[in-house]
Write a protein that holds these residues in place. Structure first.
Motif, PDB file in Angstrom:
ATOM      1  N   ALA A 144      50.629  35.732  24.782  1.00  0.00           N
ATOM      2  CA  ALA A 144      50.661  36.326  23.444  1.00  0.00           C
ATOM      3  C   ALA A 144      50.060  37.723  23.443  1.00  0.00           C
ATOM      4  CB  ALA A 144      49.914  35.432  22.458  1.00  0.00           C
ATOM      5  N   PHE A 145      49.240  38.027  24.433  1.00  0.00           N
ATOM      6  CA  PHE A 145      48.567  39.335  24.465  1.00  0.00           C
ATOM      7  C   PHE A 145      48.332  39.748  25.901  1.00  0.00           C
ATOM      8  CE2 PHE A 145      44.526  41.738  24.758  1.00  0.00           C
ATOM      9  CZ  PHE A 145      44.885  42.863  24.024  1.00  0.00           C
ATOM     10  N   ARG A 146      48.522  41.046  26.179  1.00  0.00           N
ATOM     11  CA  ARG A 146      48.219  41.549  27.506  1.00  0.00           C
ATOM     12  C   ARG A 146      47.825  43.017  27.426  1.00  0.00           C
ATOM     13  NH1 ARG A 146      50.075  38.798  31.658  1.00  0.00           N
ATOM     14  NH2 ARG A 146      49.847  37.181  30.081  1.00  0.00           N
ATOM     15  N   ILE A 147      46.912  43.397  28.288  1.00  0.00           N
ATOM     16  CA  ILE A 147      46.458  44.788  28.377  1.00  0.00           C
ATOM     17  C   ILE A 147      47.187  45.455  29.537  1.00  0.00           C
ATOM     18  CG2 ILE A 147      44.469  46.311  28.700  1.00  0.00           C
ATOM     19  CD1 ILE A 147      42.737  43.845  27.818  1.00  0.00           C
ATOM     20  N   LEU A 148      47.807  46.593  29.272  1.00  0.00           N
ATOM     21  CA  LEU A 148      48.534  47.337  30.292  1.00  0.00           C
ATOM     22  C   LEU A 148      47.858  48.683  30.518  1.00  0.00           C
ATOM     23  CD1 LEU A 148      52.228  46.679  29.191  1.00  0.00           C
ATOM     24  CD2 LEU A 148      50.729  45.261  30.606  1.00  0.00           C
ATOM     25  N   THR A 149      47.659  49.032  31.768  1.00  0.00           N
ATOM     26  CA  THR A 149      46.984  50.280  32.110  1.00  0.00           C
ATOM     27  C   THR A 149      47.887  51.162  32.960  1.00  0.00           C
ATOM     28  OG1 THR A 149      46.006  49.448  34.160  1.00  0.00           O
ATOM     29  CG2 THR A 149      44.783  49.046  32.127  1.00  0.00           C
ATOM     30  N   VAL A 150      47.573  52.441  32.953  1.00  0.00           N
ATOM     31  CA  VAL A 150      48.281  53.389  33.806  1.00  0.00           C
ATOM     32  C   VAL A 150      47.728  53.318  35.227  1.00  0.00           C
ATOM     33  CG1 VAL A 150      48.789  55.838  34.186  1.00  0.00           C
ATOM     34  CG2 VAL A 150      48.706  54.916  31.848  1.00  0.00           C
ATOM     35  N   LEU A 151      46.399  53.199  35.307  1.00  0.00           N
ATOM     36  CA  LEU A 151      45.709  53.235  36.586  1.00  0.00           C
ATOM     37  C   LEU A 151      45.336  51.841  37.053  1.00  0.00           C
ATOM     38  CD1 LEU A 151      43.277  56.194  35.827  1.00  0.00           C
ATOM     39  CD2 LEU A 151      45.525  56.319  36.914  1.00  0.00           C
ATOM     40  N   LYS A 152      45.165  51.701  38.360  1.00  0.00           N
ATOM     41  CA  LYS A 152      44.697  50.444  38.934  1.00  0.00           C
ATOM     42  C   LYS A 152      43.182  50.389  38.968  1.00  0.00           C
ATOM     43  CE  LYS A 152      44.822  47.729  43.208  1.00  0.00           C
ATOM     44  NZ  LYS A 152      45.332  47.685  44.611  1.00  0.00           N
ATOM     45  N   ASP A 153      42.537  51.493  39.351  1.00  0.00           N
ATOM     46  CA  ASP A 153      41.089  51.526  39.534  1.00  0.00           C
ATOM     47  C   ASP A 153      40.428  52.417  38.493  1.00  0.00           C
ATOM     48  OD1 ASP A 153      41.219  49.903  41.909  1.00  0.00           O
ATOM     49  OD2 ASP A 153      41.946  51.676  42.980  1.00  0.00           O
ATOM     50  N   GLY A 154      39.094  52.347  38.448  1.00  0.00           N
ATOM     51  CA  GLY A 154      38.328  53.174  37.528  1.00  0.00           C
ATOM     52  C   GLY A 154      38.057  52.465  36.217  1.00  0.00           C
ATOM     53  N   ALA A 155      37.212  53.094  35.404  1.00  0.00           N
ATOM     54  CA  ALA A 155      36.800  52.487  34.140  1.00  0.00           C
ATOM     55  C   ALA A 155      37.972  52.233  33.209  1.00  0.00           C
ATOM     56  CB  ALA A 155      35.767  53.387  33.457  1.00  0.00           C
ATOM     57  N   PHE A 156      39.020  53.084  33.270  1.00  0.00           N
ATOM     58  CA  PHE A 156      40.184  52.916  32.416  1.00  0.00           C
ATOM     59  C   PHE A 156      41.348  52.266  33.168  1.00  0.00           C
ATOM     60  CE2 PHE A 156      37.673  56.122  30.351  1.00  0.00           C
ATOM     61  CZ  PHE A 156      37.835  55.884  28.997  1.00  0.00           C
ATOM     62  N   GLY A 157      41.080  51.784  34.372  1.00  0.00           N
ATOM     63  CA  GLY A 157      42.091  51.104  35.156  1.00  0.00           C
ATOM     64  C   GLY A 157      41.994  49.601  35.004  1.00  0.00           C
ATOM     65  N   ALA A 158      42.967  48.892  35.555  1.00  0.00           N
ATOM     66  CA  ALA A 158      43.011  47.442  35.393  1.00  0.00           C
ATOM     67  C   ALA A 158      41.777  46.755  35.962  1.00  0.00           C
ATOM     68  CB  ALA A 158      44.278  46.895  36.067  1.00  0.00           C
ATOM     69  N   SER A 159      41.335  47.162  37.151  1.00  0.00           N
ATOM     70  CA  SER A 159      40.186  46.493  37.759  1.00  0.00           C
ATOM     71  C   SER A 159      38.913  46.713  36.959  1.00  0.00           C
ATOM     72  CB  SER A 159      39.998  46.978  39.202  1.00  0.00           C
ATOM     73  OG  SER A 159      39.784  48.382  39.240  1.00  0.00           O
ATOM     74  N   GLY A 160      38.684  47.931  36.486  1.00  0.00           N
ATOM     75  CA  GLY A 160      37.489  48.215  35.697  1.00  0.00           C
ATOM     76  C   GLY A 160      37.478  47.465  34.379  1.00  0.00           C
ATOM     77  N   ILE A 161      38.617  47.417  33.708  1.00  0.00           N
ATOM     78  CA  ILE A 161      38.692  46.707  32.427  1.00  0.00           C
ATOM     79  C   ILE A 161      38.534  45.210  32.645  1.00  0.00           C
ATOM     80  CG2 ILE A 161      40.265  46.110  30.541  1.00  0.00           C
ATOM     81  CD1 ILE A 161      41.285  48.966  30.629  1.00  0.00           C
ATOM     82  N   ASN A 162      39.102  44.669  33.711  1.00  0.00           N
ATOM     83  CA  ASN A 162      38.931  43.242  33.989  1.00  0.00           C
ATOM     84  C   ASN A 162      37.457  42.877  34.160  1.00  0.00           C
ATOM     85  OD1 ASN A 162      41.584  42.169  33.919  1.00  0.00           O
ATOM     86  ND2 ASN A 162      42.028  43.054  35.922  1.00  0.00           N
ATOM     87  N   ARG A 163      36.728  43.691  34.901  1.00  0.00           N
ATOM     88  CA  ARG A 163      35.297  43.411  35.089  1.00  0.00           C
ATOM     89  C   ARG A 163      34.543  43.507  33.769  1.00  0.00           C
ATOM     90  NH1 ARG A 163      36.270  46.527  39.803  1.00  0.00           N
ATOM     91  NH2 ARG A 163      35.513  48.411  38.734  1.00  0.00           N
TER      92      ARG A 163
END
Length: 626
Positions: free
Chosen positions: A449-468
């Motif tokens: 029902a909901f998903r977050i999509l990012t441009v970047l893989k790493d970093g604070a605004f990337g998928a890994s940073g947001i997941n943490r």
């Protein structure tokens, strides 16, 4: 604005920490025992181009002179087409040898396939079947009907259209008429690049079949049972050998099929497309579905976009399709360009005779009317504004539609709190999840029902940073127990994305799973199964994975979510492009949230990431201009 790899980008690519080009150049020059600083730099730039998604490097006059001198030298680093050298110079295009081989062989295979004549046993019966499946429509011509007819008279068909334009519905109907025209059951197989895309394709065909009228179902009652009910990934279709990137099916051991339908073809890179076409029997029909406006593959190449680069219609093809469909379809030498359709920017036929057609150009069918997003709908308007490079339309769409939200001034903490809130409904389902009564389908429905999509893989605004950051907040809200994070252990409800292929488990990079208990209370990782069900894997057997609360836009291709939240980086990046923003927006069914600066949105809308390749020139036999 078009993004290509210019000379000035070379220093940027190397200084960013990517030293693969330098290392490869050094290795090649050591093997050849030569020193050539100019050529060394050219090799570095070629590798940087490939890492950026290009298949080759377009050389200017100075670079071409350097490459030509290398061809005539004794080093044997650079050769001409057909020579056994690490680098191939073909016209003004410089390739690593493997990519030149993939591209040239793919073009040759497609041209040979098109040269095989296709006969229709009973054209009157085919016309009747088409009329039954495609009754009178408000869309004139009905391009779905035209596409279905075209697939019946060709062994290669390319169908491109945006979300909701009816690609799946069209495929179901063209398979019905194809099968009805044959005396024996056709061996039809369905495939897609990812497990999620394959599952969506199969589900879409089941829904399309359920929507057939009673009269249609009765007419095709003898045919419907022979249609496939499942789809598979390209890897499962070709069967990996377990030794590198090889597959069991290839030209010498082709697939046992008569028709292959491949969805989400824009995700297929050059190497995989070559292997796919190479594994087809000579007389098999190939039907490629996709959206040419979407992001290209993660790996090198933009094959689907290249195949959709031209659209023409010869006099014989126009007459044949007109006779089959009842529409007056004029012959044209027109080429594909941007168009303002009623729903999405698609393709307009425009007089530009300086671009000759290639053999596939009249086998391209474009679906332009979106039945999902009407012209006035929020997401439809937003997608159209992005493709038409109209920032004002994009801003207006957000301002006038409640299902669209653009937050451009929030702090990172405010954004993360809002993104955390959006997962509250999912964790409520997980809190009450009872494996004795519930199924993984219930949890997956809540998660999708909901998903977050990012441009970047790493970093604070990337998928890994947001997941943490999200998992820390999940703990603070007691949705997961303190200490339960992806760094320290699995927890019930954890969403994971497989990040490496495991052929023994049939799990592939990009597959999404959920950690849930089974009926015996044992923790398992659950994944969608090809037979519409669910399969589980012991956590100890999982290949490499990462959390999947947020994922890159590239990884989201082939998926749909009710609500997507798009997180832009805090500063410009070459990854941000019109295709990326369009792909992200059209992953949503009903709601879009955009977090980012207006300047970055405008930059993305105006930036077209064009990949260098020679495929179009090869297909149209115009290699002199390469």
């Amino acid at each position: 604005m078009t993004t290509t790899l210019m000379k000035s980008d070379h220093a940027t690519a190397i200084s960013s920490g990517d030293m693969l080009g330098t290392q490869l150049a050094d290795a090649l020059f050591r093997l050849a025992a030569v020193e050539a600083n100019d050529l060394h730099g050219l090799v570095q730039r070629l590798v940087a181009a490939i890492q950026a998604g290009h298949v080759c490097l377009t050389l200017d006059a100075e670079e071409y002179a350097i490459a030509r001198q290398a061809v005539s030298s004794a080093s044997r680093l650079v050769g001409l087409p057909g020579e056994f050298t690490p680098l191939i110079l073909d016209g003004r295009l410089l390739y690593l040898a493997r990519y030149w081989f993939f591209e040239s062989q793919l073009a040759t295979s497609l041209q040979q396939r098109l040269a095989i004549p296709v006969t229709v046993p009973d054209e009157e019966a085919l016309k009747r079947d088409l009329d039954i499946l495609f009754p009178a429509s408000a869309q004139q011509p009905d391009w779905q009907k035209v596409a279905a007819a075209a697939a019946c008279v060709s062994n290669v068909t390319i169908i491109s259209g945006g979300p909701g334009t009816g690609k799946t519905s069209t495929v179901l109907r063209l398979l019905l008429v194809l099968q009805a025209s044959q005396k024996q059951p056709l061996r039809i197989r369905l495939a897609a690049p990812t497990g999620k895309a394959a599952a969506r394709m199969a589900e879409g065909l089941r829904h399309a079949q359920a929507k057939l009228t009673e009269a249609q179902q009765q007419h095709f009652a003898a045919v419907i049972p022979s249609l496939p009910t499942t789809a598979e990934t390209l890897h499962r279709l070709l069967v990996p050998t377990g030794q590198g990137s090889g597959f069991q099916h290839h030209r010498q051991h082709p697939l046992a099929l008569d028709v292959l339908v491949v969805d989400e073809a824009s995700m297929i890179d050059l190497g995989m497309m070559y292997r796919l076409v190479d594994a087809l029997p000579p007389n098999a029909r190939l039907i490629l579905l996709g959206d040419k406006e979407q992001l290209s593959s993660v790996e090198a190449g933009s094959v689907f976009a290249d195949l959709c680069a031209r659209q023409t219609r010869s006099v014989p093809m126009a007459e044949r399709l007109s006779a089959l469909t009842g529409f007056d379809l004029p012959a044209t030498r027109l080429v594909a360009t941007q168009q303002r359709s009623d729903n999405f920017t698609q393709t307009e036929l425009s007089q530009q005779h300086q671009h000759p057609h290639h053999p596939l150009s009249e086998h391209l069918q474009l679906l332009t009317h979106s039945y999902r997003f009407a012209s006035e709908a929020g997401i439809g308007t937003l997608a159209r504004g992005i493709l038409q490079q109209q920032p004002d339309v994009v801003s207006q769409a957000f301002a006038e539609n409640a299902q669209l939200q653009w937050v451009d001034q929030a702090t990172p903490e405010e954004m993360l709190d809002a993104l955390t809130d959006a997962y509250a409904a999912y964790f409520e389902v997980i809190r009450h999840y009872n494996p004795q009564q519930d199924t993984p389908a219930d949890a997956f429905a809540a998660f999708d029902a909901f998903r977050i999509l990012t441009v970047l893989k790493d970093g604070a605004f990337g998928a890994s940073g947001i997941n943490r950051a999200l998992e820390r907040r999940f703990q603070l809200r007691h949705w997961i127990k303190p200490g339960q994070t992806t760094q320290s252990g699995l927890f019930t409800g954890l969403a994971i994305m497989v990040s490496s292929n495991d052929y023994s488990l049939n799990l592939y990079n990009g597959d999404i799973g959920l950690i849930l208990p089974d009926a015996q209370g044992q923790t398992r990782a659950w994944f969608p199964a090809p037979d519409h069900g669910w399969r589980s894997v012991a956590p100890s057997r999982l290949p490499a994975w990462q959390a999947a609360w947020a994922m890159t836009v590239h990884k989201s291709q082939g998926s749909e979510f009710d609500h997507t939240a798009i997180v832009l980086p805090d500063k410009p990046t070459p990854l941000l492009s019109r295709a990326l923003l369009y792909t992200a927006v059209t992953r949503a069914k009903t709601h879009v949230s955009l977090w980012g600066k207006p300047s970055l949105v405008q930059e993305a809308i105006l930036q077209h990431a064009e990949r260098m390749s020679g495929l179009v020139a090869r297909l149209q036999g115009d290699t002199e201009t390469m």
